[in-house]
Structure formats: C-alpha cells, structure tokens
Design a protein around this motif. Sequence first.
Motif, PDB file in Angstrom:
ATOM      1  N   VAL A 180       2.292  10.512  -9.650  1.00 35.18           N
ATOM      2  CA  VAL A 180       1.921  10.750 -10.687  1.00 35.18           C
ATOM      3  C   VAL A 180       0.802  11.733 -10.747  1.00 35.18           C
ATOM      4  CG1 VAL A 180       0.680   9.674 -12.734  1.00 35.18           C
ATOM      5  CG2 VAL A 180       2.693   8.584 -11.552  1.00 35.18           C
ATOM      6  N   HIS A 181       0.074  11.813  -9.734  1.00 34.48           N
ATOM      7  CA  HIS A 181      -1.278  12.471  -9.681  1.00 34.48           C
ATOM      8  C   HIS A 181      -1.302  13.656  -8.761  1.00 34.48           C
ATOM      9  CE1 HIS A 181      -2.852   9.943 -12.360  1.00 34.48           C
ATOM     10  NE2 HIS A 181      -2.716   8.642 -11.574  1.00 34.48           N
ATOM     11  N   GLY A 182      -0.075  14.150  -8.075  1.00 34.90           N
ATOM     12  CA  GLY A 182      -0.059  15.005  -6.892  1.00 34.90           C
ATOM     13  C   GLY A 182      -0.488  16.110  -7.180  1.00 34.90           C
ATOM     14  N   ASP A 183      -0.503  16.715  -8.519  1.00 34.57           N
ATOM     15  CA  ASP A 183      -1.087  18.251  -8.734  1.00 34.57           C
ATOM     16  C   ASP A 183      -2.626  18.237  -9.061  1.00 34.57           C
ATOM     17  OD1 ASP A 183      -1.066  16.371 -10.976  1.00 34.57           O
ATOM     18  OD2 ASP A 183      -0.831  18.156 -12.337  1.00 34.57           O
TER      19      ASP A 183
ATOM     20  N   LEU B  36       0.640  -1.329  -0.061  1.00 33.91           N
ATOM     21  CA  LEU B  36       0.129  -0.063  -0.080  1.00 33.91           C
ATOM     22  C   LEU B  36       0.944   1.319   0.067  1.00 33.91           C
ATOM     23  CD1 LEU B  36      -2.695  -1.054   2.620  1.00 33.91           C
ATOM     24  CD2 LEU B  36      -3.122  -0.887   0.129  1.00 33.91           C
ATOM     25  N   ILE B  37       1.884   1.329   0.584  1.00 37.13           N
ATOM     26  CA  ILE B  37       2.983   2.334   0.714  1.00 37.13           C
ATOM     27  C   ILE B  37       3.449   2.504  -0.712  1.00 37.13           C
ATOM     28  CG2 ILE B  37       5.071   3.197   1.518  1.00 37.13           C
ATOM     29  CD1 ILE B  37       4.528   1.772   4.447  1.00 37.13           C
ATOM     30  N   ARG B  38       3.949   1.442  -1.224  1.00 32.09           N
ATOM     31  CA  ARG B  38       4.411   1.509  -2.580  1.00 32.09           C
ATOM     32  C   ARG B  38       3.365   2.144  -3.588  1.00 32.09           C
ATOM     33  NH1 ARG B  38       4.529  -0.800  -7.580  1.00 32.09           N
ATOM     34  NH2 ARG B  38       2.832  -2.084  -7.030  1.00 32.09           N
ATOM     35  N   LEU B  39       2.193   1.730  -3.438  1.00 33.95           N
ATOM     36  CA  LEU B  39       1.040   2.267  -4.426  1.00 33.95           C
ATOM     37  C   LEU B  39       0.707   3.616  -4.162  1.00 33.95           C
ATOM     38  CD1 LEU B  39      -1.408  -0.810  -4.485  1.00 33.95           C
ATOM     39  CD2 LEU B  39       0.182  -0.080  -6.418  1.00 33.95           C
ATOM     40  N   ALA B  40       0.717   4.092  -2.804  1.00 36.35           N
ATOM     41  CA  ALA B  40       0.581   5.514  -2.363  1.00 36.35           C
ATOM     42  C   ALA B  40       1.673   6.190  -3.033  1.00 36.35           C
ATOM     43  CB  ALA B  40       0.282   5.620  -0.939  1.00 36.35           C
ATOM     44  N   CYS B  41       3.036   5.906  -2.825  1.00 41.75           N
ATOM     45  CA  CYS B  41       3.743   6.947  -3.179  1.00 41.75           C
ATOM     46  C   CYS B  41       3.559   7.015  -4.916  1.00 41.75           C
ATOM     47  CB  CYS B  41       5.239   6.116  -3.247  1.00 41.75           C
ATOM     48  SG  CYS B  41       5.786   6.153  -1.381  1.00 41.75           S
TER      49      CYS B  41
ATOM     50  N   ASN C 270      -5.675   2.484 -12.888  1.00 40.00           N
ATOM     51  CA  ASN C 270      -5.690   1.174 -12.241  1.00 40.00           C
ATOM     52  C   ASN C 270      -4.862   1.113 -10.922  1.00 40.00           C
ATOM     53  OD1 ASN C 270      -7.276   0.025 -14.198  1.00 40.00           O
ATOM     54  ND2 ASN C 270      -5.605  -0.747 -15.586  1.00 40.00           N
ATOM     55  N   THR C 271      -3.860   1.939 -10.957  1.00 40.90           N
ATOM     56  CA  THR C 271      -2.887   1.923  -9.780  1.00 40.90           C
ATOM     57  C   THR C 271      -3.887   2.626  -8.655  1.00 40.90           C
ATOM     58  OG1 THR C 271      -0.893   2.120 -11.042  1.00 40.90           O
ATOM     59  CG2 THR C 271      -0.732   2.684  -8.742  1.00 40.90           C
ATOM     60  N   TRP C 272      -4.435   3.746  -8.849  1.00 41.82           N
ATOM     61  CA  TRP C 272      -5.084   4.320  -7.955  1.00 41.82           C
ATOM     62  C   TRP C 272      -6.393   3.502  -7.329  1.00 41.82           C
ATOM     63  CZ3 TRP C 272      -6.080  10.175  -9.163  1.00 41.82           C
ATOM     64  CH2 TRP C 272      -6.527  10.882  -7.746  1.00 41.82           C
ATOM     65  N   ARG C 273      -6.845   2.754  -8.195  1.00 38.51           N
ATOM     66  CA  ARG C 273      -8.294   2.048  -7.782  1.00 38.51           C
ATOM     67  C   ARG C 273      -7.542   0.892  -6.965  1.00 38.51           C
ATOM     68  NH1 ARG C 273     -12.783   3.398 -10.261  1.00 38.51           N
ATOM     69  NH2 ARG C 273     -12.952   4.802 -11.915  1.00 38.51           N
ATOM     70  N   ALA C 274      -6.352   0.189  -7.460  1.00 37.24           N
ATOM     71  CA  ALA C 274      -5.838  -0.856  -6.588  1.00 37.24           C
ATOM     72  C   ALA C 274      -5.354  -0.434  -5.293  1.00 37.24           C
ATOM     73  CB  ALA C 274      -4.589  -1.288  -7.268  1.00 37.24           C
ATOM     74  N   LEU C 275      -4.943   0.843  -5.186  1.00 41.26           N
ATOM     75  CA  LEU C 275      -4.686   1.221  -3.668  1.00 41.26           C
ATOM     76  C   LEU C 275      -5.915   1.364  -3.106  1.00 41.26           C
ATOM     77  CD1 LEU C 275      -2.965   3.030  -1.827  1.00 41.26           C
ATOM     78  CD2 LEU C 275      -3.306   4.845  -3.238  1.00 41.26           C
TER      79      LEU C 275
ATOM     80  N   ALA D 135       1.061   8.264   1.591  1.00 41.67           N
ATOM     81  CA  ALA D 135       2.137   7.570   1.887  1.00 41.67           C
ATOM     82  C   ALA D 135       2.661   7.823   3.121  1.00 41.67           C
ATOM     83  CB  ALA D 135       3.196   7.741   0.903  1.00 41.67           C
ATOM     84  N   ASP D 136       2.995   8.898   3.806  1.00 37.00           N
ATOM     85  CA  ASP D 136       3.493   9.097   5.029  1.00 37.00           C
ATOM     86  C   ASP D 136       2.403   8.816   6.084  1.00 37.00           C
ATOM     87  OD1 ASP D 136       5.770  10.170   3.925  1.00 37.00           O
ATOM     88  OD2 ASP D 136       4.928  12.421   4.206  1.00 37.00           O
ATOM     89  N   LEU D 137       1.401   8.863   5.984  1.00 38.05           N
ATOM     90  CA  LEU D 137       0.242   8.212   6.982  1.00 38.05           C
ATOM     91  C   LEU D 137       0.512   6.849   7.086  1.00 38.05           C
ATOM     92  CD1 LEU D 137      -1.999   8.698   8.897  1.00 38.05           C
ATOM     93  CD2 LEU D 137      -3.522   8.338   6.927  1.00 38.05           C
ATOM     94  N   LEU D 138       0.610   6.181   6.008  1.00 45.12           N
ATOM     95  CA  LEU D 138       0.864   4.483   5.695  1.00 45.12           C
ATOM     96  C   LEU D 138       1.936   4.279   6.509  1.00 45.12           C
ATOM     97  CD1 LEU D 138      -0.833   3.762   2.655  1.00 45.12           C
ATOM     98  CD2 LEU D 138      -1.697   3.428   4.715  1.00 45.12           C
TER      99      LEU D 138
END
Length: 221
Positions: A107-110, A97-102, A188-193, A119-122
């Motif tokens: 990619v979508h931080g903006d 989950l940390i890997r996916l959140a990072c 797909n990465t966001w949904r998997a997260l 990711a920091d919370l996890l």
Amino acid sequence: MSPTLLDQPLGSLACEIPGATRVFHAFHLDFCCGGHKSLREAAALRGIEPEMVAAELDSLQARGGTQLDWRTEPSTRLIEHILKRYHARHREQLPELIRLACRVEQVHGDRADCPNGLADLLRDMQQELESHMLKEEQILFPMLLSGYARQASAPISVMRFEHDHHGLALEQMEALTHGLTPPEDACNTWRALYRGLNELHDDLMQHIHLENNVLFVADQA
C-alpha cells in the motif's frame, strides 16, 4: 554510583539487576550477543557516556525489586521456559509480521519512509530462526538434559555463531524501520506492524541473552 558497574559484563548486569534490560534497550546496548562486553566498553562503542548508563542502573538498584535469577535455576527449568516463552512465541510472531509487512509495502511502497524489503528480511529471519530452533530442540537441548553438557561445546559454538547472525538481522530490521518508529501519519496496519516488531526485537534479545549468558555458561562451567 558504584564504579564496579562500569567493568561488569552487560550479560551479568542483565541477570543481576531487575529492569537492567530495559535500560540497555533504551541506550541500544546489546546485552545478548554482546553480553561479554563490559558496560564501559559497550557504551564507548556506542558513543555513550558509560556513567550515564551506570547512573540509571544505580537508580534501579536503589529502588530495589526482584526478578527470577535464572542462573540459580536448574537447566531443565530454563530450557522449558525458553521453549514455551520464546520458541513457541517466535513461531506465532513471524507469520503475522510478514503478513503485515507485505500489506504495508504493497500500500505504501512509493513512500520514502516505507520499509521496503522488510517482508523479505522477515522471511529470511523466519527460515533461519526455525532452522536454529530445530537444532536446539532436536540436538542441543536433549544433550544438555541427558547430562552430556561437557560434550556439547561444538553445538553450543554453532548456536552462538547463529545468534550473532540473528543480532545482525535485528540491526537490519532497525535500519529499515528508522529505529522501529512509525511515521506520524502511519495507518493502523503500519503501527501494528511496528508494535509487533518491537516485541519481536525485545523477545529475541532476551531469548539470546538467556542462552548465551546463562544456559551455555552454566553447562560449560
């Protein structure tokens, strides 16, 4: 509808009615850390009509069904279940989950709906959970298995306190992720997260419930 349901603790209802935890999840009622609250009290705090929840529980009871009642099982079996089903699983869940959140934040931080800070919370959750589980594995559980339950009140109090912090972390996770709901155009990465976060959320709540409302109660009786 049975009026007695309204005045029973959520933790007891979660143990007694097959499928009750699913109902509590749907209404966002905390049956683990808040398992001592009555259905009436917990629903009122959420601004929910308690009769609505009780009606769902009545329907479950009418349909019947069975689930293992851990309150009737020996503590040795429950501890073994907690270790295999939850401790081991959390150690698998959080690194991925940390890997996916990072990746999502990179990619979508903006985007305004990106869960920046997740990711920091996890990472914090992983560190706190690992410390917590080690205390159980190395101190509390051996005490209970060796027949020293009466002397375990102090470590049990510490574990309950830490469970409250885990509950707060889950609330932060929900707030960051808009209720663990991905945007319609999520990759797909966001949904998997978010699928993984939902699983972690449900697993951790059930984990805490079994300890707070079953194991710790039985061993302090």
